[in-house]
Write a protein that holds these residues in place. Structure first.
Motif, mmCIF file in Angstrom:
data_model
loop_
_atom_site.group_PDB
_atom_site.id
_atom_site.type_symbol
_atom_site.label_atom_id
_atom_site.label_comp_id
_atom_site.label_asym_id
_atom_site.label_seq_id
_atom_site.Cartn_x
_atom_site.Cartn_y
_atom_site.Cartn_z
ATOM 1 N N TYR A 178 0.825 -1.207 0.000
ATOM 2 C CA TYR A 178 0.000 0.000 0.000
ATOM 3 C C TYR A 178 0.863 1.262 0.000
ATOM 4 N N ASP A 179 2.028 1.179 0.689
ATOM 5 C CA ASP A 179 2.958 2.312 0.639
ATOM 6 C C ASP A 179 3.458 2.517 -0.783
ATOM 7 N N ILE A 197 1.889 1.677 -3.507
ATOM 8 C CA ILE A 197 0.762 2.188 -4.295
ATOM 9 C C ILE A 197 0.588 3.687 -4.069
ATOM 10 N N ASP A 198 0.732 4.120 -2.809
ATOM 11 C CA ASP A 198 0.597 5.547 -2.488
ATOM 12 C C ASP A 198 1.611 6.396 -3.241
ATOM 13 N N ASN A 199 2.768 5.819 -3.519
ATOM 14 C CA ASN A 199 3.846 6.580 -4.152
ATOM 15 C C ASN A 199 3.841 6.503 -5.673
ATOM 16 N N ILE A 200 2.882 5.767 -6.255
ATOM 17 C CA ILE A 200 2.792 5.714 -7.715
ATOM 18 C C ILE A 200 2.198 7.017 -8.219
ATOM 19 N N ASP A 201 2.817 7.580 -9.212
ATOM 20 C CA ASP A 201 2.398 8.874 -9.764
ATOM 21 C C ASP A 201 0.973 8.768 -10.305
ATOM 22 N N SER A 202 0.039 9.493 -9.684
ATOM 23 C CA SER A 202 -1.365 9.411 -10.075
ATOM 24 C C SER A 202 -1.647 10.102 -11.411
ATOM 25 N N SER A 203 -0.669 10.883 -11.898
ATOM 26 C CA SER A 203 -0.884 11.588 -13.165
ATOM 27 C C SER A 203 -0.582 10.706 -14.367
ATOM 28 N N MET A 204 -0.012 9.527 -14.121
ATOM 29 C CA MET A 204 0.330 8.623 -15.217
ATOM 30 C C MET A 204 -0.939 8.115 -15.890
ATOM 31 N N GLU A 205 -0.872 7.965 -17.225
ATOM 32 C CA GLU A 205 -2.031 7.459 -17.961
ATOM 33 C C GLU A 205 -2.364 6.039 -17.516
ATOM 34 N N GLN A 206 -1.323 5.207 -17.324
ATOM 35 C CA GLN A 206 -1.487 3.860 -16.785
ATOM 36 C C GLN A 206 -0.585 3.723 -15.568
#
Length: 877
Positions: free
Chosen positions: A371-372, A374-383
């Protein structure tokens, strides 16, 4: 239609075909016997493959079975649909060159119309498009209306797998009614909807295929049929899917009761209920057949099913281990046909519970880290993408399975770089393979092929004999002579040397011809039956054809024989003390000790170890005669002789019988009376692998040596502690440990006080970065608990970011904390500690408000902390 339960249907089918002259066989184990082409049995005919191919003779030319099967290719769909499952039972009647289409169709039609009383107008038959013979039989002799017969092509109605027996199929379908259909005008047999259900497949094996499109008619064609028991039960009970069949539904009801939910009230809950119901059926049967959880092969399949079921339990609110409780219901519903489930009930439940408890720990650690990530994955990415490196870290470090990672991230519409994950996985496997190869010094018998007669073994009754030297091998090549100092492998016409086999090491000894001497250090056996004596020419020279004298180290052989007989007594004692689930899972017997691996789910208690040891010594003192004889395998089984699970045996076997106390198949060497073991002592009990325990023990002089070593150790320890009475040793050691704990406690208290004194100074030295207070400090000797306590005090100030470091016992630790206001403005403790610790060779991460990291290069800690303001500036705006 008459309602029939699943157990009733199974018995009705098998009894029907018994009356037709078939031999009823028990279901074969889910683990294939002598067939490495399958991981698990996946069809009714799979265990009989060698009978169909003519490689072995069946017990009768007519056979009927209900075979338990496992199929996992569609495991991701289990639960998401109501039709997918991993466990099922396959009813079948088989003919090996006996009856053919006439009888197969006659009995199939009689069973479904007379025994089951299915309405004839709702039964449909499919045949192969060119099989006019089958059309003639079904219509003219079975009375099926031509408009209820459909023809399908090779893809649907011709059974063929590569070369070998093959032939057309004929399938029976049941029309469940228009209301179950798709509503299309052309809905008919073969439609993908739920109206027409195929429930019985009759395979007419009448050709031999060469795999290249050529078909030769068989002189004696075969019949292979398969009818899914659960699918038949759906029809007879007029339910929509296997999860509503009586026995399966009872399992689901137990799960629902534990979870406090009801089936068909919540679609998402229903998915989890179906997953758990299916998987606990599969796992119960797999464990009963000897499969244990592991990280490869069928053990991984089992572990995956168990963990997937456990996770779905959490998703419907079950927080504690519960699957082991459901095992009781699985057994209750199935034990009429599978008594082995009840016999192994305790073992199955304990394996399931142990795996649940282990997974609970794994899943909590792994999920928090995931979950940590996941939190750090760039939410602006298309995928949004989870990197392969991150996934591999979860798998390699925390044991978090890839399929579970995929399930979690798919729920949040996140993809995974599976290609990179597999790249790292394969690199790890290759490194392990190379490491194993580097340490593998065993003889590769495939380098040379010996075409003459195999070596005759005389070592059961002789310790020495005359022998002719037939082959000399050096550096993988055959030579005519060898001289002093050269390493050789020798093959003789006869030998008293036992070749390493069944866990027993090879003999050592000498080969002598006049003044020419070879010291034999090991003996192995090639697949051709030639015994390979490895050693060094110690004096003179040897040559091909030399007639000399072979003699083993008699004293060493006797010690090995003592330990091997002890292994047999040990297995019996373990089964008596721990339960009948105990089976040998590997062993190593040499002259020093016996190492015995066995199936068991938890560490043995001191009392259990003592009981096993006492049981073995009792049989030694009873002076049991140990008799060895060869007999037919069926005769040996009637005696109750134990065999290794999954091992392939011939028609004649060697049986070692310790006066009825222990009877086992075994090719090793043994004493002729248990009294010759002297004494038996367990040295250690430990874990060898998941679900596998290991005992190391010794006998005879090994016990005396162990007693001597222990006495010497006690005397030395007493001398160091200045004790004159050895009986005071335990209390003296306890007092010393208590004193050390008290001193450690006082040291911790003083360290924390010193840290508290410095804490106020640290707060006064805070820097301001974009309106946020930034604090850093290094403390010596603080444990992680004390470090967190300081962090909690700092977090009370909402606009603060702090990183504290500590060096204790040579290890560095960093803690980052962020106050509420700092987090709202972009500060993230996990990201901050990751960057700062990396400057000192560390790794870590965690939540936005608190996170820790380990530090490898402790001498760089102060330098790394100095960079904290610039790191914070990147996050706080």
């Amino acid at each position: 239609m008459k309602w029939m339960g699943l157990n009733e249907l199974r018995e009705k089918y098998l009894s029907f075909f018994e009356k037709k002259g078939h031999l009823r066989l028990k279901s074969f184990p889910l683990v294939p016997q002598g067939d490495n082409s399958l991981l698990l049995i996946n069809s009714g005919m799979a265990p009989m493959k060698k009978w169909f191919l003519g490689q072995e003779t069946p017990p009768k030319n007519r056979v009927t079975t209900c075979q338990k099967c496992i199929r996992t290719p569609d495991i991701e769909n289990v639960g998401k649909t109501a039709r997918h499952g991993t466990f099922f039972e396959m009813l079948g009647n088989f003919s090996f060159g006996d009856y053919f289409k006439e009888e197969a169709t006659e009995w199939a039609w009689e069973f479904v119309t007379k025994e089951l009383e299915l309405p004839i107008d709702r039964i449909w038959v499919s045949i192969y498009e060119d099989d006019d013979e089958a059309f003639e039989i079904w219509t003219k002799r079975r009375g099926v209306s031509p408009d209820h017969i459909v023809r399908f092509g090779k893809e649907d109605n011709f059974w063929e797998i590569g070369s070998g027996p093959c032939g057309p199929c004929s399938e029976l379908y049941f029309d469940r009614g228009v209301e179950k259909g798709c509503g299309k005008p052309d809905c008919k047999v073969g439609c993908e909807c739920d109206r027409f259900v195929e429930f019985w497949n009759l395979v007419f094996s009448q050709f031999n295929s060469d795999g290249e499109g050529n078909y030769e008619p068989m002189e004696h064609p075969n019949i292979d049929t398969g009818m899914g028991l659960e699918r038949l039960a759906c029809i007879m009970q007029e339910v929509d899917n296997l999860f509503e069949v009586d026995t399966v539904q009872n399992i689901m009801k137990h799960i629902s009761q534990i979870a406090g939910v009801t089936y068909k009230e919540n679609p998402q809950t229903d998915v989890s209920l179906r997953v758990i119901t299916d998987h606990i059926r599969s796992t119960t049967f797999m464990i009963a057949d000897g499969v244990i959880p592991s990280n490869e092969g069928r053990g991984y399949v089992l572990r995956r099913l168990l963990r997937r079921a456990a996770r779905n339990g959490k998703m419907i609110g079950i927080q504690k281990p519960f699957l082991y409780q459901v095992v009781d219901t699985v057994i209750k519903e199935n034990q009429p046909a599978y008594p082995e489930l009840l016999e192994n009930a305790d073992y199955i439940k304990k394996i399931v519970k142990a795996e649940e408890e282990n997974f609970a720990s794994t899943i909590n650690k792994g999920l928090n880290l995931l979950y940590d990530m996941i939190d750090n994955i760039d939410s602006s990415m298309e995928q949004r993408m989870l990197s392969g490196d991150q996934a591999f870290k979860l798998y390699d470090t925390y044991g978090f399975p890839l399929d579970l990672i995929k399930e979690v991230i798919e729920e949040q519409n996140i993809a995974i770089d599976e290609e990179r994950f597999m790249e790292l996985m394969n690199a790890q496997k290759e490194a392990a393979r190379k490491n194993a190869a580097a340490n593998d010094v065993a003889w590769d018998e495939n380098e040379l092929v010996f075409t003459d007669d195999a070596t005759e073994f005389l070592g059961y009754s002789m310790y020495e004999c005359d022998a002719t030297l037939k082959h000399i091998v050096m550096d993988g090549k055959e030579v005519e002579t060898a001289s002093e100092g050269q390493q050789v492998t020798l093959v003789f016409d006869v030998t008293p040397f036992y070749a390493e086999s069944g866990g027993q090491v090879g003999d050592r000894g000498v080969f002598v011809y006049g003044d020419n001497i070879v010291n034999v250090t090991d003996c192995k056996k090639a697949k051709s039956g030639h015994f390979l004596h490895s050693g060094v020419v110690m004096a003179g020279s040897i040559s091909h054809g030399m007639n000399g004298h072979l003699a083993i180290d008699e004293k060493r052989r006797q010690a090995i024989a003592r330990n091997h007989t002890a292994a047999h007594l040990l297995q019996k004692a373990l089964r008596d003390v721990l339960g009948s689930h105990v089976h040998q899972a590997g062993q190593l017997v040499d002259d020093q000790r016996v190492r015995f691996d066995f199936n068991h789910f938890e560490p043995m208690t001191p009392q259990e170890i003592a009981d096993v040891e006492a049981a073995v010594n009792e049989q030694i003192l009873n002076a049991l005669d140990v008799n060895v004889q060869e007999m037919k395998i069926e005769e040996a089984k009637q005696l109750g002789a134990m065999a290794l699970f999954g091992e392939k045996y011939g028609d004649v076997v060697r049986v070692v019988d310790a006066s009825g106390y222990s009877i086992e198949f075994c090719g090793g060497t043994h004493v002729d009376n248990t009294s010759k073991l002297g004494l038996f002592k367990i040295i250690s009990e430990s874990s060898a692998a998941a679900g596998i325990r290991r005992i190391e023990a010794t006998t005879g002089t090994g016990v005396l040596n162990m007693i001597h070593e222990n006495h010497l150790m006690i005397a030395t320890t007493c001398s160091v502690l200045k004790l004159t009475n050895p009986h005071e040793l335990p209390s003296r050691c306890k007092n010393l440990m208590d004193e050390l704990k008290e001193k450690d406690h006082k040291i911790d208290e003083m360290t924390q006080k010193l840290a508290s004194y410095r804490f106020e100074e640290v707060l006064d030295s805070a820097l301001e970065v974009n309106g946020i207070q930034v604090i850093s400090a290094s403390f010596n000797g603080l444990n992680t608990q004390s470090l967190r306590a300081l962090g909690d005090r700092v977090k009370e100030r909402t606009n603060v970011v702090a990183v504290f470091a500590s060096i204790a016992e040579g290890k560095g630790t960093m803690l980052a904390v962020c106050g509420k206001e700092a987090v709202e403005r972009g500060a993230h403790a996990g990201n901050i500690v990751r960057e700062v610790s990396a400057l000192a060779g560390g790794k870590g991460g965690g939540r936005p408000d608190s996170a820790m990291a380990g530090v490898n290069e402790i001498f760089k800690i102060d330098e790394a902390l100095a960079q904290l303001p610039s790191v914070v500036q990147k996050f706080v705006k």
